[in-house]
Write a protein that holds these residues in place. Structure first.
Motif: not given
Length: 278
Positions: A216-222, A241-244
């Motif tokens: 997993v490298r990215l996350a979606l903002v809801l 970015p998943v770290e952020w």
């Protein structure tokens, strides 16, 4: 802002204090594996700085009766569930920053109890607990083309360059994460959003994007959308970015085992990304 109010020490001394805090607190990831050697406390430092800033904003920094010390509740606990304080000493030099970070202490430590009569309050980021919990009964809407067009650089930095491929990967990732969310609502992490230009404040949720065959490298903002002619729903507005995502959410909640594994497997070069946390 902590950097305008508190002298934290030089990098070596400050890292020693953060190392002590990491050992004092309950165990969890405090950096990312790809920067562990050069920055072993990236997550912890970010957590401490933004916690201080939020407590200052809320007026929850406590000053000792003699005015010589101040302290905050870090929000962290020891393995024996003791609360952990950061204690600061007032500077006597007008040309220096007003406070100096002495270190971190349990609420049962003599040094703390001799200077403060009570434990300060923790930082708060929300009023309604329903805002930080994913509601699996609400649908997720996503304008895929808009998400890709506005964030193409972030997709490219995560290793995905072709919009058509990204489109297909997003669809597969959403199918997977929605199944996971129906079984584990804690997979959606709360994030305190504060627009400093408009002073808009709200809770958003962050969900991991499981692209096939890759960490997993990215996350979606809801965003939760309420009002109007429709029932409430979640609107996907951007990717991070998943770290952020992890550092943003850690301010509010300690992520569960699934997120701990995501962070352990994360392989993005953190320093390639422009900062969003300033």
């Amino acid at each position: 802002m902590i950097k305008e109010k508190v002298f934290l020490g030089n990098r070596e001394d400050y890292n020693k204090k953060l190392k002590y805090l990491a050992g004092l607190a309950q165990e969890e990831p405090w950096t990312f594996k790809n920067i562990e050697g050069k920055d072993p406390y990236r997550i912890l430092r970010n957590y401490f700085h933004y916690t201080y800033d939020r407590l200052e904003e809320e007026g929850k920094i406590m000053v000792s009766p003699d005015g010589k010390y101040s302290c905050i509740n870090t929000g962290l606990l020891t393995q024996y569930d003791q609360e952990i304080m950061a204690i600061f000493s007032r500077s006597e030099q007008p040309r220096f920053l007003p406070w100096y970070l002495i270190g971190f202490y349990r609420d049962t430590d003599r040094f703390f109890k001799e200077r403060f009569t009570e434990v300060p309050e923790m930082a708060d980021y929300f009023d309604d607990v329903n805002e930080v919990i994913f509601n699996r009964n609400l649908r997720i809407d996503m304008n895929t083309n808009h998400i890709i067009d506005d964030n193409l650089l972030r997709f490219q930095q995560a290793g995905y360059s072709e919009p058509e491929v990204i489109h297909a990967l997003l669809k597969a990732a959403m199918d997977k994460v929605e199944k996971k969310l129906r079984r584990n609502f804690k997979l959606a992490l709360p994030f305190y959003y504060h627009n400093t230009e408009t002073d808009e404040r709200k809770i958003q949720l962050l969900i991991p994007l499981y692209f096939p065959g890759a960490p997993v490298r990215l996350a979606l903002v809801l965003d939760k959308v309420k009002g109007g002619q429709r029932d409430p729903y979640y609107l996907a507005i951007t990717v991070l970015p998943v770290e952020w995502a992890y550092m943003n959410s850690r301010l509010i909640v300690r992520p569960d085992e699934e997120w701990a594994k995501i962070i352990e497997d994360a392989d993005v070069d953190f320093d390639k990304f422009e900062t969003v946390m300033s």
